[in-house]
Design a protein around this motif. Structure first.
Motif, PDB file in Angstrom:
ATOM      1  N   PRO A 135       0.997  -1.071   0.003  1.00  0.00           N
ATOM      2  CA  PRO A 135      -0.061   0.078   0.123  1.00  0.00           C
ATOM      3  C   PRO A 135       1.028   1.329   0.102  1.00  0.00           C
ATOM      4  O   PRO A 135       1.840   1.303   0.644  1.00  0.00           O
ATOM      5  CB  PRO A 135      -0.690  -0.168   1.195  1.00  0.00           C
ATOM      6  N   PRO A 137       2.055   4.729   1.280  1.00  0.00           N
ATOM      7  CA  PRO A 137       1.807   5.377   2.534  1.00  0.00           C
ATOM      8  C   PRO A 137       0.993   6.690   2.314  1.00  0.00           C
ATOM      9  O   PRO A 137       0.890   7.087   1.311  1.00  0.00           O
ATOM     10  CB  PRO A 137       3.335   5.770   3.011  1.00  0.00           C
ATOM     11  N   GLN A 138       0.109   7.061   3.292  1.00  0.00           N
ATOM     12  CA  GLN A 138      -0.619   8.070   3.350  1.00  0.00           C
ATOM     13  C   GLN A 138       0.040   9.254   2.970  1.00  0.00           C
ATOM     14  O   GLN A 138      -0.534  10.133   1.901  1.00  0.00           O
ATOM     15  CB  GLN A 138      -1.512   8.266   4.735  1.00  0.00           C
ATOM     16  N   HIS A 139       1.068   9.727   3.554  1.00  0.00           N
ATOM     17  CA  HIS A 139       1.841  10.966   3.219  1.00  0.00           C
ATOM     18  C   HIS A 139       2.306  11.068   1.775  1.00  0.00           C
ATOM     19  O   HIS A 139       2.259  12.245   1.095  1.00  0.00           O
ATOM     20  CB  HIS A 139       2.952  11.384   4.266  1.00  0.00           C
ATOM     21  N   ASP A 141       0.879   9.304  -0.892  1.00  0.00           N
ATOM     22  CA  ASP A 141      -0.462   9.104  -1.450  1.00  0.00           C
ATOM     23  C   ASP A 141      -0.783  10.628  -1.787  1.00  0.00           C
ATOM     24  O   ASP A 141      -1.266  11.076  -2.867  1.00  0.00           O
ATOM     25  CB  ASP A 141      -1.603   8.162  -0.831  1.00  0.00           C
ATOM     26  N   GLN A 142      -1.064  11.315  -0.818  1.00  0.00           N
ATOM     27  CA  GLN A 142      -1.623  12.719  -0.651  1.00  0.00           C
ATOM     28  C   GLN A 142      -0.638  13.537  -1.443  1.00  0.00           C
ATOM     29  O   GLN A 142      -1.051  14.505  -2.297  1.00  0.00           O
ATOM     30  CB  GLN A 142      -1.590  13.373   0.640  1.00  0.00           C
ATOM     31  N   LYS A 145      -1.250  12.690  -5.203  1.00  0.00           N
ATOM     32  CA  LYS A 145      -2.519  13.305  -5.693  1.00  0.00           C
ATOM     33  C   LYS A 145      -2.712  14.739  -5.915  1.00  0.00           C
ATOM     34  O   LYS A 145      -3.098  15.273  -6.839  1.00  0.00           O
ATOM     35  CB  LYS A 145      -3.622  12.897  -4.723  1.00  0.00           C
TER      36      LYS A 145
ATOM     37  N   THR B 124      -0.300   0.442  14.950  1.00  0.00           N
ATOM     38  CA  THR B 124      -0.391   0.377  13.375  1.00  0.00           C
ATOM     39  C   THR B 124       0.776   0.939  12.529  1.00  0.00           C
ATOM     40  O   THR B 124       0.630   0.792  11.447  1.00  0.00           O
ATOM     41  CB  THR B 124      -1.801   1.006  12.910  1.00  0.00           C
ATOM     42  N   LYS B 125       1.673   1.488  13.082  1.00  0.00           N
ATOM     43  CA  LYS B 125       2.949   1.854  12.332  1.00  0.00           C
ATOM     44  C   LYS B 125       4.254   1.529  13.011  1.00  0.00           C
ATOM     45  O   LYS B 125       4.335   1.545  14.382  1.00  0.00           O
ATOM     46  CB  LYS B 125       2.789   3.044  11.996  1.00  0.00           C
TER      47      LYS B 125
END
Lengths: 148, 159
Positions: A135, A137-139, A141-142, A145, B124-125
């Motif tokens: 997956p 990572p959120q930071h 991915d942002q 985008k 979770t990390k």
């Protein structure tokens, strides 16, 4: 960080071939998959062959196959064949380098380069291929985008 | 496939039985000796103190890996929440594998068991911090799925 066209072609070729080291693919096969010029890729594949990362297979069904070690070859090994990845300050001096601001900028850019080199040296072909199923990572991915 | 593991298999090496368990006092001489071998620095007081603070403590994990009954690797991790704005996360801050026992999966097993312990604690990390030129450990952690995170280490000379 923006890579040159040849570097991207080289990474696509090496990684695609390394997915299955026993498989042979032509420059056209790879070029079609990644939407790149097969002529340009053919030149890049010759450079990769000279570096021992791929080998050409002659005859019917011939093409190229990966000839390195997926757990040893890093992205840095591939990129440094096509990009100047040395420290910015190691290259020919430019106007302003000797000023206080020029020196401070040089140190800052060296910091950026050091991290980039360390990152590329730590990612093997095997790790990059595995990461295609991880997956994002959120930071990151942002940030991705936002760029799109 | 031309992998290191295959090279090992081609040499006739058989896979050892790997056991992961909490470190005991008797493992500390191994940890001290391994660290000295890997880093060139002897730090017996440091590792003894770490065992006192991390061995068998809640939220702290000091584990060793045995290969066929011989202690060959260790890992230390804990749950922290001290970075600016960071919720609690797992930290791994020490990892060592005997050079003769590399490439048989000891570090991966230690990493997996530590991460599972973090997960069981609701974390979770997982994070770690390495020297920028520590290619061996950096490559290992990346191969386990770790990537650059949103924090960056900064420092300043005080002399």
């Amino acid at each position: 960080m923006k890579m040159q066209k040849a570097t991207r072609c080289a990474l696509f070729a090496v990684l695609e071939l390394a997915r299955d080291p026993g498989r042979q693919l032509s420059a056209t096969d790879i070029a079609e998959k990644y939407g790149i010029s097969s002529n340009h890729l053919a030149k890049v594949l010759r450079d990769l062959g000279r570096a021992g990362l791929v080998e050409s297979v002659r005859g019917a069904g011939g093409g190229y196959r990966f000839s390195g070690n997926v757990k040893r070859v890093t992205l840095y090994d591939i990129i440094q064949l096509f990009e100047d990845v040395g420290a910015d300050c190691d290259t020919a001096p430019e106007a302003g380098d000797e000023t206080d601001i020029g020196k401070a900028l040089c140190i800052l850019m060296q910091e950026v380069d050091d991290i980039a080199r360390a990152t590329l040296r730590s990612v093997t072909v095997d790790t990059l291929l595995k990461s295609t199923s991880w997956p994002v990572p959120q930071h990151l991915d942002q940030a991705h985008k936002a760029e799109v | 496939m031309n992998s290191i593991d295959d090279e090992r298999a081609a040499d006739g090496a058989t896979e050892p039985t790997i056991t992961i368990r909490p470190a005991g006092q008797g493992d500390i001489p191994f940890v001290i000796a391994l660290d000295e071998r890997n880093t060139g620095l002897a730090k017996p007081d440091y590792w003894t103190d770490l065992f006192t603070r991390y061995g068998g403590r809640r939220g702290r994990y000091f584990l060793v890996a045995e290969a066929d009954g011989v202690v060959s690797a260790f890992i230390i991790g804990e749950i922290r929440a001290w970075e600016f704005g960071s919720p609690p996360c797992g930290w791994i801050f020490a990892l060592g594998v005997h050079p003769d026992q590399r490439l048989i999966g000891l570090a991966s097993r230690l990493f997996d068991v530590t991460c599972e312990a973090f997960r069981q604690a609701g974390i979770t990390k997982v994070r770690t911090m390495l020297a920028v030129d520590d290619n061996l450990n950096m490559s290992f952690f990346r191969s386990q799925g770790m990537r650059g995170g949103p924090f960056i280490q900064l420092e300043k000379r005080l002399d």
